[in-house]
Design an enzyme around this catalytic site. Structure first.
Site, PDB file in Angstrom:
ATOM      1  N   GLN A   1      -4.977  -2.144   9.347  1.00  0.00           N
ATOM      2  CA  GLN A   1      -4.729  -3.604   8.636  1.00  0.00           C
ATOM      3  C   GLN A   1      -5.204  -4.822   9.508  1.00  0.00           C
ATOM      4  O   GLN A   1      -5.067  -4.812  10.825  1.00  0.00           O
ATOM      5  CB  GLN A   1      -3.381  -3.697   8.189  1.00  0.00           C
ATOM      6  CG  GLN A   1      -2.733  -4.965   7.437  1.00  0.00           C
ATOM      7  CD  GLN A   1      -3.378  -4.914   6.131  1.00  0.00           C
ATOM      8  OE1 GLN A   1      -3.722  -3.787   5.369  1.00  0.00           O
ATOM      9  NE2 GLN A   1      -3.925  -5.897   5.473  1.00  0.00           N
TER      10      GLN A   1
ATOM     11  N   ASP B   1     -11.191   1.785   3.626  1.00  0.00           N
ATOM     12  CA  ASP B   1     -11.530   0.615   3.509  1.00  0.00           C
ATOM     13  C   ASP B   1     -13.013  -0.016   3.365  1.00  0.00           C
ATOM     14  O   ASP B   1     -13.373  -1.182   2.614  1.00  0.00           O
ATOM     15  CB  ASP B   1     -11.185  -0.370   4.774  1.00  0.00           C
ATOM     16  CG  ASP B   1      -9.745  -1.036   4.643  1.00  0.00           C
ATOM     17  OD1 ASP B   1      -9.312  -1.445   3.325  1.00  0.00           O
ATOM     18  OD2 ASP B   1      -9.016  -1.126   5.445  1.00  0.00           O
TER      19      ASP B   1
ATOM     20  N   LYS C   1       0.862  -1.121   0.189  1.00  0.00           N
ATOM     21  CA  LYS C   1       0.015  -0.073   0.065  1.00  0.00           C
ATOM     22  C   LYS C   1       0.892   1.190   0.033  1.00  0.00           C
ATOM     23  O   LYS C   1       0.510   2.338  -0.760  1.00  0.00           O
ATOM     24  CB  LYS C   1      -0.783  -0.202   1.293  1.00  0.00           C
ATOM     25  CG  LYS C   1      -2.162  -0.637   1.182  1.00  0.00           C
ATOM     26  CD  LYS C   1      -2.871  -1.215   2.320  1.00  0.00           C
ATOM     27  CE  LYS C   1      -3.875  -2.348   1.927  1.00  0.00           C
ATOM     28  NZ  LYS C   1      -4.470  -3.054   2.952  1.00  0.00           N
TER      29      LYS C   1
HETATM   30  N1  GUN Z   1      -7.033  -7.744   5.212  1.00  0.00           N
HETATM   31  C1  GUN Z   1      -7.094  -8.318   4.140  1.00  0.00           C
HETATM   32  N2  GUN Z   1      -7.561  -7.474   3.224  1.00  0.00           N
HETATM   33  C2  GUN Z   1      -7.610  -6.418   3.811  1.00  0.00           C
HETATM   34  C3  GUN Z   1      -8.276  -4.745   3.406  1.00  0.00           C
HETATM   35  O1  GUN Z   1      -8.680  -4.764   2.543  1.00  0.00           O
HETATM   36  N3  GUN Z   1      -7.906  -3.902   4.287  1.00  0.00           N
HETATM   37  C4  GUN Z   1      -7.559  -4.091   5.566  1.00  0.00           C
HETATM   38  N4  GUN Z   1      -7.376  -3.237   6.516  1.00  0.00           N
HETATM   39  N5  GUN Z   1      -7.130  -5.514   5.965  1.00  0.00           N
HETATM   40  C5  GUN Z   1      -7.302  -6.435   5.033  1.00  0.00           C
END
Ligand code: GUN
Length: 293
Positions: free
Chosen positions: A97, A120, A53
């Site tokens: 996350q 998200d 990211k």
């Molecule tokens: N863990 C797996 N996919 C995601 C996501 O799209 N966002 C977040 N915050 N955690 C994740």
């Protein structure tokens, strides 16, 4: 012959569009979008997601920052970190996350995020808006899947879609997006308690596999000419890679692909689209903030 859906290519087109948007913002004196990530603990896939990211942000000219907390951080400390990001005017959007360490309640954390910064799209307020078809931040993977179908001009209206998996972040939301007005598919969600799953999946014009079980979807489960979207990204051991592992999808690609009209590869299908969707949401967050000034 099936067509491969190239998520890398589409994601790279979209990144270029975002980069151009960032340049325009800078020229007109608007702030550079800033995405923050909170990472609690050191789950290896969470580490990789966050590192990617940050790399993506650099690529499109966003600012990014990482707030690292250790694995035994308390819920209170994490909530405090969220509070501080909620009130920091330089942060346009942030993500916490997942997965979180076991002792922390995910729901409580997600609910603490300011919905206007929830890029998200996990906050109940954004999920509620999504169900109503109102403007909101869409969860990244479902958003990416819908965009892939659009950019490949794959007809969804009146098509029968089967989604395997009912997770909060992929299966359930993608099933909702597919049935919204404008997408107009007829949708079935199959899951671990579904009986005779192959009978159902064999009817699908569009089959979306989001279970996290390598090679779950076999040739006999797919209709001739179907569109198959593979969301699986399980790490399996490999002696052919430097890391010692490779990503494996939910679909037995080799045997399923010849039956398909379109299919996504793993890696290089949905994954890059998930990543770019977060960037799109962050740009949207920055744009909405300008409009509300
Ligand atoms: N863990 C797996 N996919 C995601 C996501 O799209 N966002 C977040 N915050 N955690 C994740």
């Amino acid at each position: 012959m099936y067509k491969l859906i190239d998520g890398e290519k589409i994601a790279s087109d979209i990144k270029l569009e975002i980069k151009q948007e960032v340049n325009k913002r800078v020229l007109s004196g608007l702030k550079i979008p800033h995405l923050a990530a909170v990472l609690a603990g050191n789950n290896p896939s969470a580490e990789t997601y966050v590192a990617n990211k940050i790399k993506d942000c650099e690529e499109v000219g966003f600012k990014s920052s990482l707030n690292r907390l250790d694995a035994n951080t308390s819920e209170k400390e994490l909530l405090d970190a969220i509070k501080s990001l909620n009130s920091n005017p330089d942060i346009d959007g942030f993500i916490v996350q997942l997965p979180l360490p076991d002792h922390i309640k995910e729901v409580k954390i997600i609910e603490a995020i300011d919905p206007s910064k929830d890029v998200d799209g996990f906050h109940p307020s954004n999920i509620g808006k999504m169900i109503l078809g109102l403007p909101c931040f869409l969860p990244a993977t479902p958003y990416g899947i819908i965009e892939l179908l659009k950019r490949y001009n794959i007809e969804t209206a009146g098509k029968y879609c089967v989604v395997i998996g009912r997770s909060n972040i992929v299966g359930r939301p993608v099933s909702i997006l597919l049935s919204l007005k404008g997408v107009d598919a007829t949708v079935t969600v199959a899951h671990s308690r579904t009986k005779n799953i192959a009978e159902i999946t064999r009817k699908a014009d569009i089959l979306i596999a989001a279970i996290g079980s390598p090679n779950f979807v076999t040739e006999d489960m797919v209709k001739e000419g179907a569109v198959v979207i593979d969301v699986g990204t399980t790490r399996v051991k490999s002696d052919k890679t430097k890391s010692g592992w490779k990503l494996k999808g939910d679909v037995d690609f080799e045997n399923v692909a010849p039956k398909c009209s379109y299919i996504t590869p793993v890696p290089g299908g949905v994954g890059p689209m998930t990543r770019v969707s977060l960037l799109r949401n962050t740009l949207l967050a920055a744009t909405l903030k300008d409009a509300n000034k």
